[in-house]
Enzyme design. Structure first.
Site, short mmCIF file in Angstrom:
data_model
loop_
_atom_site.label_atom_id
_atom_site.label_comp_id
_atom_site.label_asym_id
_atom_site.label_seq_id
_atom_site.Cartn_x
_atom_site.Cartn_y
_atom_site.Cartn_z
N LYS A 170 95.48 60.79 45.82
CA LYS A 170 96.86 61.30 45.81
C LYS A 170 97.24 61.82 47.19
O LYS A 170 98.32 61.53 47.71
CB LYS A 170 97.03 62.41 44.76
CG LYS A 170 97.11 61.86 43.34
CD LYS A 170 96.98 62.94 42.28
CE LYS A 170 96.91 62.29 40.90
NZ LYS A 170 96.53 63.19 39.83
N GLN A 180 95.70 69.41 38.79
CA GLN A 180 94.87 68.33 38.26
C GLN A 180 94.20 68.77 36.95
O GLN A 180 93.55 69.82 36.90
CB GLN A 180 93.81 67.96 39.31
CG GLN A 180 92.97 66.75 38.93
CD GLN A 180 93.78 65.44 38.86
OE1 GLN A 180 94.61 65.17 39.72
NE2 GLN A 180 93.53 64.66 37.83
N ASP A 216 104.52 66.18 37.43
CA ASP A 216 103.78 65.52 36.34
C ASP A 216 104.64 65.43 35.08
O ASP A 216 104.31 64.70 34.15
CB ASP A 216 102.51 66.33 36.01
CG ASP A 216 101.24 65.62 36.46
OD1 ASP A 216 101.31 64.41 36.76
OD2 ASP A 216 100.19 66.29 36.53
#
Ligand code: NAP
Length: 296
Positions: free
Chosen positions: A54, A98, A121
Site C-alpha cells: 500500500k 490494517q 476503507d
C-alpha cells in the site's frame, strides 16, 4: 463457451494511472498532495506485506504515504490517541487501520474512531449507513473494485440477477448494497443458505466471497454468467503452494461468459481503489469537484 477473462491487473494499472494523473493536476492547480496514513499494529506477516504494498503504490501515484507501525502490545488508549492525531492532521486525507488487530483491541471501537470523511476503507458505521441509504459515502475498496469491473464489462447492470456468496461486513454486504444501487436484483447467500447450487444457477452475476478454496463448481453457473471471484486461498497442490479463489476456475470458465482469475482479478483492484478513495477524500476535504469514475 469459453469465458472472457476480466483482467483485474490491467484494469488496476489503468485506474492507478488515472489516479496519478489527477493527483498531478491537484498538485499543479491547487498545491495539494493527497496523503494516506496506514496504521499497522503488531507483526502479522500477511498484514506487513499488504502495508508495504500500500505504501509503495501510494508513493507511485504521487501521494504522500505515512506509515505508523505500532507494537503488538499497544494499548487501545494509545491507538485511539494516534487516530485522533491523524483525524486532526490536515495533511492526512485517508486513514486505514490494517485488520485484523491484536485480540486485546476492539476493532469496532477503533474503526469508528476514524473521521468518516477520512475512512478510506469505508468500514465506519456512518459510511455503512450512507451506502445503505444510497448517499455519498466512502465505499469499501474490494467491492468497489468488483463493481468497477462489472460496470466496465456490462455497461448497465440494471435488472440483472446477482448472487453474492458471503455476508461479511467488508465484502459481501457492501457488495450487495452496491449491486442494489445499480438496480440488480440481489440475493445474499451464506453458510445457512439452502440449495445454494440452485440459488447460484439463476444468477447473471455471481460474486464469490467465501474464503473456501474452489468451492463453486462450473455446474452451479448459468451459461454466460459473469463470475467475480473475491477469494484468496493458499493451498498445497503437487507439493507447491498455490493461490486459488473461491470458484473452481477451470470448470467455471467453461460455462461463464466472463470470469476474474485468481491471482490477477479482484486482488490488484483493491489497492487501486484505496488510492482512488484517498483521492476522493482529498477532493471532498478541499471542496473541489470529485474525480470522475473513481467511486460508486
Ligand atoms: P469472511 O468474513 O470469513 O466471510 C465469509 C462468508 O462466507 C460468511 O458470510 C460465511 O457465511 C460464508 N460462507 C462460509 N462457508 C460457506 C458455505 N459453505 N456456503 C456459503 N457461504 C459460506 O470472509 P471475507 O472477509 O468476506 O473474505 C472472503 C474471501 O475473500 C476470503 O478468501 C478472503 O481472503 C478474500 N478477500 C479478498 C480480498 C481482495 O482484495 N481480493 C479482500 C477481502 C477478502 P456465514 O456468515 O453464515 O458464516
Amino acid at each position: 463457451m469459453v469465458a472472457q477473462v476480466i483482467d483485474g491487473k490491467a484494469f488496476a494499472a489503468k485506474l492507478r494511472a488515472q489516479v496519478a494523473e489527477q493527483v498531478a493536476t491537484l498538485k499543479e492547480a491547487h498545491g495539494i498532495t493527497p496523503g494516506l496514513a496506514v496504521v499497522l499494529v503488531g507483526e502479522d506477516p500477511a498484514s506487513q506485506v499488504y502495508v508495504r504494498s500500500k505504501g509503495k503504490q501510494t508513493l507511485e501515484v504521487g501521494m504522500n504515504s505515512y506509515e505508523h507501525k505500532l507494537d503488538a502490545s499497544t494499548s487501545e488508549e494509545d491507538l485511539l490517541a494516534l487516530i485522533d492525531r491523524l483525524n486532526n492532521d490536515p495533511e492526512v486525507h485517508g486513514i486505514l487501520v490494517q485488520l485484523p488487530l491484536p485480540k486485546h483491541l476492539n476493532e469496532d471501537l477503533v474503526i469508528n474512531a476514524i473521521d468518516p470523511a477520512k475512512d478510506v476503507d469505508g468500514f465506519h458505521i456512518s459510511n455503512v449507513g450512507l451506502l445503505g441509504t444510497g448517499q455519498k459515502s466512502m465505499v469499501p475498496c474490494t467491492p468497489l473494485g468488483c463493481l468497477m469491473m462489472l460496470r466496465d464489462h456490462h455497461g448497465s447492470l440494471s435488472g440483472m440477477d446477482a448472487v453474492v456468496i458471503g455476508r461479511s461486513n467488508i465484502v459481501g454486504k457492501p457488495m450487495a448494497q452496491l449491486l442494489l444501487g445499480d438496480s440488480c436484483t440481489v440475493t445474499i447467500a451464506h453458510s445457512r443458505t439452502k440449495n445454494l447450487a440452485e440459488v447460484v444457477r439463476r444468477a447473471d452475476i455471481v460474486v464469490a466471497a467465501v474464503g473456501r478454496p474452489e468451492m463453486v463448481p462450473g455446474d452451479w453457473i448459468k451459461p454466460g454468467a459473469t463470475v467475480i471471484d473475491v477469494g484468496i486461498n493458499r493451498i498445497e497442490r503437487d507439493g507447491k503452494t498455490k493461490l486459488v479463489g473461491d470458484v473452481d476456475y477451470d470448470s467455471c470458465a467453461e460455462v461463464a461468459g466472463a470470469i476474474t482469475p485468481v491471482p490477477g482479478g479482484v486482488g490488484p483492484m483493491t489497492i487501486a481503489c484505496l488510492l482512488a478513495n484517498t483521492l476522493t477524500a482529498c477532493t471532498r476535504a478541499n471542496n473541489l469537484p470529485e474525480p470522475n469514475g473513481l467511486t460508486a
